[in-house]
Design a protein around this motif. Structure first.
Motif, PDB file in Angstrom:
ATOM      1  N   SER A  22       0.735  -1.367   0.044  1.00 48.19           N
ATOM      2  CA  SER A  22       0.013   0.074   0.195  1.00 48.19           C
ATOM      3  C   SER A  22       0.709   1.260  -0.053  1.00 48.19           C
ATOM      4  O   SER A  22       0.443   2.042  -0.775  1.00 48.19           O
ATOM      5  CB  SER A  22      -0.960  -0.078   1.279  1.00 48.19           C
ATOM      6  OG  SER A  22      -0.344  -0.326   2.511  1.00 48.19           O
ATOM      7  N   PHE A  23       2.109   1.289   0.927  1.00 49.52           N
ATOM      8  CA  PHE A  23       2.821   2.643   0.749  1.00 49.52           C
ATOM      9  C   PHE A  23       3.440   2.566  -0.493  1.00 49.52           C
ATOM     10  O   PHE A  23       3.364   3.808  -1.118  1.00 49.52           O
ATOM     11  CB  PHE A  23       3.874   2.367   1.965  1.00 49.52           C
ATOM     12  CG  PHE A  23       4.686   3.394   2.060  1.00 49.52           C
ATOM     13  CD1 PHE A  23       4.127   4.541   3.223  1.00 49.52           C
ATOM     14  CD2 PHE A  23       5.711   4.013   1.429  1.00 49.52           C
ATOM     15  CE1 PHE A  23       4.909   5.767   3.239  1.00 49.52           C
ATOM     16  CE2 PHE A  23       6.459   5.086   1.745  1.00 49.52           C
ATOM     17  CZ  PHE A  23       6.135   5.872   2.550  1.00 49.52           C
ATOM     18  N   ALA A  24       3.901   1.623  -1.167  1.00 44.41           N
ATOM     19  CA  ALA A  24       4.669   1.785  -2.264  1.00 44.41           C
ATOM     20  C   ALA A  24       3.641   2.197  -3.534  1.00 44.41           C
ATOM     21  O   ALA A  24       4.031   3.013  -4.405  1.00 44.41           O
ATOM     22  CB  ALA A  24       4.999   0.230  -2.831  1.00 44.41           C
ATOM     23  N   ASN A  25       2.358   1.672  -3.334  1.00 46.15           N
ATOM     24  CA  ASN A  25       1.387   2.374  -4.352  1.00 46.15           C
ATOM     25  C   ASN A  25       0.950   3.751  -4.049  1.00 46.15           C
ATOM     26  O   ASN A  25       0.852   4.520  -5.095  1.00 46.15           O
ATOM     27  CB  ASN A  25      -0.182   1.345  -4.207  1.00 46.15           C
ATOM     28  CG  ASN A  25       0.201   0.149  -4.812  1.00 46.15           C
ATOM     29  OD1 ASN A  25       1.039  -0.136  -5.658  1.00 46.15           O
ATOM     30  ND2 ASN A  25      -0.649  -0.866  -4.333  1.00 46.15           N
ATOM     31  N   LEU A  26       0.866   4.138  -2.921  1.00 45.48           N
ATOM     32  CA  LEU A  26       0.811   5.482  -2.469  1.00 45.48           C
ATOM     33  C   LEU A  26       1.985   6.512  -3.136  1.00 45.48           C
ATOM     34  O   LEU A  26       1.653   7.581  -3.720  1.00 45.48           O
ATOM     35  CB  LEU A  26       0.669   5.875  -1.038  1.00 45.48           C
ATOM     36  CG  LEU A  26      -0.435   5.395  -0.483  1.00 45.48           C
ATOM     37  CD1 LEU A  26      -0.520   5.552   1.174  1.00 45.48           C
ATOM     38  CD2 LEU A  26      -1.672   6.384  -0.940  1.00 45.48           C
ATOM     39  N   GLU A  29       1.359   7.172  -6.680  1.00 41.97           N
ATOM     40  CA  GLU A  29       0.473   7.993  -7.014  1.00 41.97           C
ATOM     41  C   GLU A  29       0.730   9.527  -6.469  1.00 41.97           C
ATOM     42  O   GLU A  29       0.431  10.563  -7.312  1.00 41.97           O
ATOM     43  CB  GLU A  29      -0.667   7.822  -6.211  1.00 41.97           C
ATOM     44  CG  GLU A  29      -1.771   8.737  -6.087  1.00 41.97           C
ATOM     45  CD  GLU A  29      -2.601   8.663  -7.389  1.00 41.97           C
ATOM     46  OE1 GLU A  29      -3.071   9.678  -7.708  1.00 41.97           O
ATOM     47  OE2 GLU A  29      -2.547   7.739  -8.082  1.00 41.97           O
ATOM     48  N   PHE A  30       1.829   9.331  -5.614  1.00 49.28           N
ATOM     49  CA  PHE A  30       2.391  10.788  -5.313  1.00 49.28           C
ATOM     50  C   PHE A  30       3.155  11.416  -6.413  1.00 49.28           C
ATOM     51  O   PHE A  30       3.137  12.536  -6.783  1.00 49.28           O
ATOM     52  CB  PHE A  30       3.397  10.543  -4.058  1.00 49.28           C
ATOM     53  CG  PHE A  30       3.778  12.072  -3.450  1.00 49.28           C
ATOM     54  CD1 PHE A  30       3.138  12.558  -2.520  1.00 49.28           C
ATOM     55  CD2 PHE A  30       4.999  12.383  -3.865  1.00 49.28           C
ATOM     56  CE1 PHE A  30       3.733  13.636  -1.894  1.00 49.28           C
ATOM     57  CE2 PHE A  30       5.294  13.440  -3.450  1.00 49.28           C
ATOM     58  CZ  PHE A  30       4.807  14.338  -2.499  1.00 49.28           C
ATOM     59  N   ALA A  31       3.840  10.466  -6.991  1.00 52.89           N
ATOM     60  CA  ALA A  31       4.702  10.779  -8.191  1.00 52.89           C
ATOM     61  C   ALA A  31       3.794  11.359  -9.318  1.00 52.89           C
ATOM     62  O   ALA A  31       4.242  12.169 -10.145  1.00 52.89           O
ATOM     63  CB  ALA A  31       5.612   9.797  -8.598  1.00 52.89           C
ATOM     64  N   ARG A  32       2.786  10.579  -9.647  1.00 50.67           N
ATOM     65  CA  ARG A  32       1.895  10.979 -10.710  1.00 50.67           C
ATOM     66  C   ARG A  32       1.443  12.268 -10.547  1.00 50.67           C
ATOM     67  O   ARG A  32       1.166  12.910 -11.645  1.00 50.67           O
ATOM     68  CB  ARG A  32       0.807   9.719 -10.686  1.00 50.67           C
ATOM     69  CG  ARG A  32       1.093   8.560 -11.610  1.00 50.67           C
ATOM     70  CD  ARG A  32       0.043   7.793 -12.094  1.00 50.67           C
ATOM     71  NE  ARG A  32      -0.593   7.251 -10.704  1.00 50.67           N
ATOM     72  CZ  ARG A  32      -0.485   6.045 -10.153  1.00 50.67           C
ATOM     73  NH1 ARG A  32       0.583   5.298 -10.593  1.00 50.67           N
ATOM     74  NH2 ARG A  32      -1.293   5.757  -9.061  1.00 50.67           N
ATOM     75  N   ASN A  37       6.560   9.621 -13.755  1.00 47.90           N
ATOM     76  CA  ASN A  37       6.167   8.409 -13.707  1.00 47.90           C
ATOM     77  C   ASN A  37       7.153   7.594 -12.872  1.00 47.90           C
ATOM     78  O   ASN A  37       8.345   7.426 -13.258  1.00 47.90           O
ATOM     79  CB  ASN A  37       6.046   7.827 -15.523  1.00 47.90           C
ATOM     80  CG  ASN A  37       5.184   8.161 -15.848  1.00 47.90           C
ATOM     81  OD1 ASN A  37       4.013   8.327 -15.411  1.00 47.90           O
ATOM     82  ND2 ASN A  37       5.342   8.519 -17.158  1.00 47.90           N
ATOM     83  N   MET A  38       6.735   6.758 -12.129  1.00 46.44           N
ATOM     84  CA  MET A  38       7.604   6.023 -10.869  1.00 46.44           C
ATOM     85  C   MET A  38       7.418   4.511 -11.262  1.00 46.44           C
ATOM     86  O   MET A  38       6.424   4.043 -11.456  1.00 46.44           O
ATOM     87  CB  MET A  38       7.238   6.419  -9.436  1.00 46.44           C
ATOM     88  CG  MET A  38       7.892   5.595  -8.580  1.00 46.44           C
ATOM     89  SD  MET A  38       7.511   5.920  -6.800  1.00 46.44           S
ATOM     90  CE  MET A  38       8.817   7.284  -6.656  1.00 46.44           C
ATOM     91  N   MET A 209       9.915  11.163  -7.610  1.00 47.17           N
ATOM     92  CA  MET A 209       8.625  11.487  -7.041  1.00 47.17           C
ATOM     93  C   MET A 209       8.364  12.849  -7.440  1.00 47.17           C
ATOM     94  O   MET A 209       7.116  13.237  -7.207  1.00 47.17           O
ATOM     95  CB  MET A 209       8.772  11.103  -5.627  1.00 47.17           C
ATOM     96  CG  MET A 209       8.911   9.875  -5.347  1.00 47.17           C
ATOM     97  SD  MET A 209       9.112   9.539  -3.255  1.00 47.17           S
ATOM     98  CE  MET A 209       7.237   9.861  -3.056  1.00 47.17           C
ATOM     99  N   GLY A 210       8.980  13.714  -8.048  1.00 49.10           N
ATOM    100  CA  GLY A 210       8.745  15.069  -8.511  1.00 49.10           C
ATOM    101  C   GLY A 210       8.887  15.704  -7.310  1.00 49.10           C
ATOM    102  O   GLY A 210       8.033  17.206  -7.483  1.00 49.10           O
TER     103      GLY A 210
END
Length: 212
Positions: A22-26, A29-32, A37-38, A209-210
């Motif tokens: 779940s953290f990796a997916n977050l 999403e944060f990067a997007r 693109n991560m 992550m931008g």
């Protein structure tokens, strides 16, 4: 301080992350949201950095508690660590613990913030810090992940805890100088990596992550 209990909380959060990602997916999403693109590998590396940050906390707390005796603030430190221990045990804090790894990141940040504030105070007063190490880049990294609203709320809570326990005039003067000049965070990973490698790795992940 009951660091054994804190270690169990951290272990549970890590186990949850390995099962759910779940953290990796977050982080992806944060990067997007930041126009980047991560990859899955980058998300995993970022997650591993946060895991290492959290895993190191109990050892740092033990180091800080032991070092406080050398500076004559062991009683104050013991009370502050008791308050911090209660925050770790709260399941519904700023980030609820049922969120897995994300749910303990605020606890880890509060812990490092408290320790480094006292470390900076000791450096100003005695010419040597409470903590031996430097975690500036990791702290910046975690603060951005938490977001300014949550990070600021944590910092205010820690400041209130310190201010209510360290009440002497000399401390308060130095303490205000520290808060106005910023922080450097102690680095618990010296035995794992060279500091330059740590900073470079964090910078790479923050770029992915931008964040910058």
């Amino acid at each position: 301080m009951n660091t054994k209990a804190i270690r169990k909380i951290i272990e549970k959060a890590i186990k949850d992350e390995k099962a759910t990602h779940s953290f990796a997916n977050l982080t992806k999403e944060f990067a997007r949201k930041n126009g980047r693109n991560m990859s899955d590998q980058q998300a995993t590396e970022t997650t591993n950095l946060v895991i290492a940050y959290a895993v190191a906390v109990p050892s740092l707390l033990e180091e800080g508690e032991k070092a406080a005796q050398r500076f004559g603030i062991q009683n104050e430190m013991s009370q502050m660590l008791r308050e911090l221990d209660q925050y770790w045990k709260l399941e519904q804090d700023l980030l609820p613990d049922n969120l897995g790894l994300l749910g303990i990141t605020d606890d880890a940040y509060a812990s490092n913030y408290l320790l480094q504030t006292l470390s900076d105070y000791c450096k100003e007063m005695y010419g040597r810090p409470l903590m031996k190490t430097d975690l500036t880049e990791f702290n910046n990294f975690v603060r951005v992940l938490l977001g300014n609203e949550i990070a600021s709320a944590l910092e205010q809570r820690v400041q209130m805890t310190i201010g209510s326990n360290m009440v002497n005039q000399v401390f308060n003067q130095v303490y205000q100088n520290i808060f106005s000049s910023g922080f450097a965070f102690g680095n618990p990973f010296q035995s794992m990596y060279e500091q330059r490698q740590i900073d470079e790795q964090v910078n790479v992940q923050m770029g992915a992550m931008g964040i910058f």
